[in-house]
Design a protein around this motif. Structure first.
Motif, PDB file in Angstrom:
ATOM      1  N   ASP A 206     -33.185  -2.088  13.074  1.00 47.27           N
ATOM      2  CA  ASP A 206     -32.259  -0.954  12.969  1.00 47.27           C
ATOM      3  C   ASP A 206     -31.035  -1.306  12.128  1.00 47.27           C
ATOM      4  OD1 ASP A 206     -33.936   0.590  14.518  1.00 47.27           O
ATOM      5  OD2 ASP A 206     -32.840   0.233  16.386  1.00 47.27           O
ATOM      6  N   ILE A 207     -30.549  -2.537  12.243  1.00 44.89           N
ATOM      7  CA  ILE A 207     -29.398  -2.962  11.439  1.00 44.89           C
ATOM      8  C   ILE A 207     -29.743  -2.880   9.951  1.00 44.89           C
ATOM      9  CG2 ILE A 207     -28.010  -4.973  10.778  1.00 44.89           C
ATOM     10  CD1 ILE A 207     -28.034  -5.793  13.744  1.00 44.89           C
ATOM     11  N   GLY A 208     -30.920  -3.370   9.584  1.00 41.42           N
ATOM     12  CA  GLY A 208     -31.324  -3.342   8.189  1.00 41.42           C
ATOM     13  C   GLY A 208     -31.400  -1.927   7.632  1.00 41.42           C
ATOM     14  N   ILE A 209     -32.009  -1.017   8.391  1.00 40.19           N
ATOM     15  CA  ILE A 209     -32.110   0.373   7.943  1.00 40.19           C
ATOM     16  C   ILE A 209     -30.720   0.999   7.851  1.00 40.19           C
ATOM     17  CG2 ILE A 209     -33.034   2.655   8.501  1.00 40.19           C
ATOM     18  CD1 ILE A 209     -35.117   0.580   7.590  1.00 40.19           C
ATOM     19  N   ASP A 210     -29.870   0.693   8.824  1.00 42.30           N
ATOM     20  CA  ASP A 210     -28.519   1.247   8.823  1.00 42.30           C
ATOM     21  C   ASP A 210     -27.738   0.785   7.593  1.00 42.30           C
ATOM     22  OD1 ASP A 210     -26.449   2.773  10.228  1.00 42.30           O
ATOM     23  OD2 ASP A 210     -25.441   0.853  10.476  1.00 42.30           O
ATOM     24  N   LEU A 211     -27.891  -0.478   7.211  1.00 38.17           N
ATOM     25  CA  LEU A 211     -27.195  -0.985   6.035  1.00 38.17           C
ATOM     26  C   LEU A 211     -27.649  -0.258   4.770  1.00 38.17           C
ATOM     27  CD1 LEU A 211     -27.183  -4.815   6.805  1.00 38.17           C
ATOM     28  CD2 LEU A 211     -25.211  -3.281   6.804  1.00 38.17           C
ATOM     29  N   MET A 212     -28.933  -0.006   4.657  1.00 36.10           N
ATOM     30  CA  MET A 212     -29.441   0.723   3.480  1.00 36.10           C
ATOM     31  C   MET A 212     -28.872   2.134   3.413  1.00 36.10           C
ATOM     32  SD  MET A 212     -33.474  -0.205   3.365  1.00 36.10           S
ATOM     33  CE  MET A 212     -33.983  -1.693   4.190  1.00 36.10           C
ATOM     34  N   ILE A 213     -28.909   2.827   4.542  1.00 40.22           N
ATOM     35  CA  ILE A 213     -28.445   4.219   4.562  1.00 40.22           C
ATOM     36  C   ILE A 213     -26.946   4.287   4.300  1.00 40.22           C
ATOM     37  CG2 ILE A 213     -28.107   6.204   6.092  1.00 40.22           C
ATOM     38  CD1 ILE A 213     -30.858   5.573   7.285  1.00 40.22           C
ATOM     39  N   ARG A 214     -26.190   3.378   4.911  1.00 38.52           N
ATOM     40  CA  ARG A 214     -24.745   3.370   4.674  1.00 38.52           C
ATOM     41  C   ARG A 214     -24.425   3.076   3.209  1.00 38.52           C
ATOM     42  NH1 ARG A 214     -21.489   0.525   9.670  1.00 38.52           N
ATOM     43  NH2 ARG A 214     -22.369   1.762  11.370  1.00 38.52           N
ATOM     44  N   GLY A 215     -25.214   2.183   2.623  1.00 37.10           N
ATOM     45  CA  GLY A 215     -24.993   1.855   1.222  1.00 37.10           C
ATOM     46  C   GLY A 215     -25.209   3.052   0.318  1.00 37.10           C
ATOM     47  N   LEU A 216     -26.289   3.798   0.545  1.00 37.40           N
ATOM     48  CA  LEU A 216     -26.536   4.976  -0.278  1.00 37.40           C
ATOM     49  C   LEU A 216     -25.502   6.056  -0.008  1.00 37.40           C
ATOM     50  CD1 LEU A 216     -28.123   6.544  -2.331  1.00 37.40           C
ATOM     51  CD2 LEU A 216     -29.755   7.197  -0.531  1.00 37.40           C
ATOM     52  N   ALA A 217     -25.120   6.225   1.268  1.00 32.54           N
ATOM     53  CA  ALA A 217     -24.111   7.235   1.600  1.00 32.54           C
ATOM     54  C   ALA A 217     -22.792   6.927   0.895  1.00 32.54           C
ATOM     55  CB  ALA A 217     -23.910   7.304   3.110  1.00 32.54           C
ATOM     56  N   ALA A 218     -22.401   5.648   0.869  1.00 34.48           N
ATOM     57  CA  ALA A 218     -21.157   5.267   0.192  1.00 34.48           C
ATOM     58  C   ALA A 218     -21.262   5.510  -1.306  1.00 34.48           C
ATOM     59  CB  ALA A 218     -20.845   3.797   0.470  1.00 34.48           C
ATOM     60  N   TYR A 219     -22.434   5.238  -1.870  1.00 32.65           N
ATOM     61  CA  TYR A 219     -22.633   5.482  -3.301  1.00 32.65           C
ATOM     62  C   TYR A 219     -22.530   6.967  -3.611  1.00 32.65           C
ATOM     63  CZ  TYR A 219     -25.055   5.992  -7.759  1.00 32.65           C
ATOM     64  OH  TYR A 219     -25.389   6.339  -9.046  1.00 32.65           O
ATOM     65  N   LEU A 220     -23.132   7.801  -2.797  1.00 32.93           N
ATOM     66  CA  LEU A 220     -23.066   9.251  -3.021  1.00 32.93           C
ATOM     67  C   LEU A 220     -21.633   9.749  -2.873  1.00 32.93           C
ATOM     68  CD1 LEU A 220     -26.294  10.409  -1.129  1.00 32.93           C
ATOM     69  CD2 LEU A 220     -25.996  10.020  -3.581  1.00 32.93           C
ATOM     70  N   ASP A 221     -20.884   9.188  -1.921  1.00 31.15           N
ATOM     71  CA  ASP A 221     -19.478   9.560  -1.777  1.00 31.15           C
ATOM     72  C   ASP A 221     -18.680   9.183  -3.016  1.00 31.15           C
ATOM     73  OD1 ASP A 221     -19.896  10.601   0.726  1.00 31.15           O
ATOM     74  OD2 ASP A 221     -19.199   8.807   1.809  1.00 31.15           O
ATOM     75  N   SER A 222     -19.013   8.056  -3.614  1.00 32.82           N
ATOM     76  CA  SER A 222     -18.295   7.642  -4.822  1.00 32.82           C
ATOM     77  C   SER A 222     -18.590   8.584  -5.987  1.00 32.82           C
ATOM     78  CB  SER A 222     -18.653   6.198  -5.198  1.00 32.82           C
ATOM     79  OG  SER A 222     -19.980   6.114  -5.728  1.00 32.82           O
ATOM     80  N   LEU A 223     -19.794   9.130  -6.039  1.00 36.56           N
ATOM     81  CA  LEU A 223     -20.117  10.106  -7.072  1.00 36.56           C
ATOM     82  C   LEU A 223     -19.317  11.377  -6.875  1.00 36.56           C
ATOM     83  CD1 LEU A 223     -24.017   9.786  -7.353  1.00 36.56           C
ATOM     84  CD2 LEU A 223     -22.264   8.726  -8.793  1.00 36.56           C
ATOM     85  N   ASP A 224     -19.172  11.793  -5.620  1.00 33.25           N
ATOM     86  CA  ASP A 224     -18.379  13.000  -5.330  1.00 33.25           C
ATOM     87  C   ASP A 224     -16.920  12.804  -5.717  1.00 33.25           C
ATOM     88  OD1 ASP A 224     -20.612  14.290  -4.354  1.00 33.25           O
ATOM     89  OD2 ASP A 224     -20.214  13.764  -2.264  1.00 33.25           O
ATOM     90  N   ASP A 225     -16.400  11.587  -5.428  1.00 26.42           N
ATOM     91  CA  ASP A 225     -15.001  11.301  -5.744  1.00 26.42           C
ATOM     92  C   ASP A 225     -14.760  11.289  -7.252  1.00 26.42           C
ATOM     93  OD1 ASP A 225     -14.505  11.093  -3.050  1.00 26.42           O
ATOM     94  OD2 ASP A 225     -14.611   8.899  -3.016  1.00 26.42           O
ATOM     95  N   ALA A 226     -15.808  10.887  -8.001  1.00 28.81           N
ATOM     96  CA  ALA A 226     -15.654  10.802  -9.454  1.00 28.81           C
ATOM     97  C   ALA A 226     -15.699  12.173 -10.112  1.00 28.81           C
ATOM     98  CB  ALA A 226     -16.733   9.907 -10.043  1.00 28.81           C
ATOM     99  N   ASN A 227     -16.246  13.167  -9.417  1.00 28.97           N
ATOM    100  CA  ASN A 227     -16.384  14.512  -9.996  1.00 28.97           C
ATOM    101  C   ASN A 227     -15.143  15.380  -9.717  1.00 28.97           C
ATOM    102  OD1 ASN A 227     -18.912  13.931 -10.983  1.00 28.97           O
ATOM    103  ND2 ASN A 227     -19.958  14.569  -9.102  1.00 28.97           N
TER     104      ASN A 227
END
Length: 227
Positions: A206-227
């Motif tokens: 579960d930790i491994g899956i959580d790290l992947m999802i959090r990583g993508l969520a943070a990346y998507l948030d950074s795209l929103d911030d850049a727009n």
């Protein structure tokens, strides 16, 4: 009075689906190395040569097993309320698949084939992520990483601690002690216990899956911030 002639024995009806499900059950019970066309034919009540009408030899049989296992993954993603639950749901389904078929599941990683049912699974979960706003390339990157992790991690788990084995702190510590060489320095023994014994297999997964999802969520948030 003469007795009526005895009815001819009914020969089992054979088709590709029955051959593959029979082979998967055989491997679940006996292991992949024990599987042969002759033994499978005997199990199904036919001559081994009859199987060649439904699969292209041993290689075709093994490839068919991979496709059959992928067919067990539910492609109905409508039950998930977003891309994150969908990603977790797929990871959990893959883990459960390996745990159901620990003897056959290594074929998913070793056979040089991209089965149709695997593509159906990928298509369903890519659509679920795209429909929730995840860019296609990001969705594909997560899917590749998640599938490799879920299968590889669980295959390692079932070798380290077979399904149903105790997974408490004391048992994990005992298992680590049996795996490290005699005379291992105390500081390295501590590292072994920290890395391999401090966390249960389910929690670590579960930790491994959580790290992947959090990583993508943070990346998507950074795209929103850049727009």
């Amino acid at each position: 009075m003469t007795n009526p002639p005895e009815a001819a024995p009914v020969r089992p009806v054979l088709n590709r689906g029955r051959v593959l499900t029979g082979a998967l059950a055989y491997v679940d019970e006996h292991g992949i190395d024990a599987l042969s066309m002759h033994k499978l034919g005997t199990r199904l009540g036919v001559r081994g040569m009859s199987l060649y009408n439904h699969v292209e030899g041993k290689d075709g049989l093994l490839d068919g097993l991979v496709d059959l296992m992928w067919s067990e993954i539910d492609t109905d993603t409508a039950r998930f309320p977003g891309w994150e639950p969908a990603a977790r749901g797929l990871a959990d389904a893959l883990r459960a698949l390996v745990q159901r078929h620990p003897n056959a599941a290594p074929l998913i990683m070793t056979r040089q084939i991209i089965p149709v049912n695997a593509l159906r699974v990928a298509d369903a979960y890519l659509r679920a992520m795209r429909d929730d706003g995840v860019p296609e390339q990001s969705a594909a990157a997560l899917l590749r990483t998640l599938i490799s992790y879920a299968l590889g991690q669980t295959l390692a788990e079932v070798r380290y601690a077979p399904p149903g084995a105790a997974d408490d702190d004391a048992e994990r510590a005992r298992r680590v002690r049996t795996l490290i060489p005699d005379g291992t320095p105390g500081d390295l023994a501590h590292v072994a216990n920290l890395v391999c014994g401090e966390c249960g297999t389910t929690r670590q997964f579960d930790i491994g899956i959580d790290l992947m999802i959090r990583g993508l969520a943070a990346y998507l948030d950074s795209l929103d911030d850049a727009n």
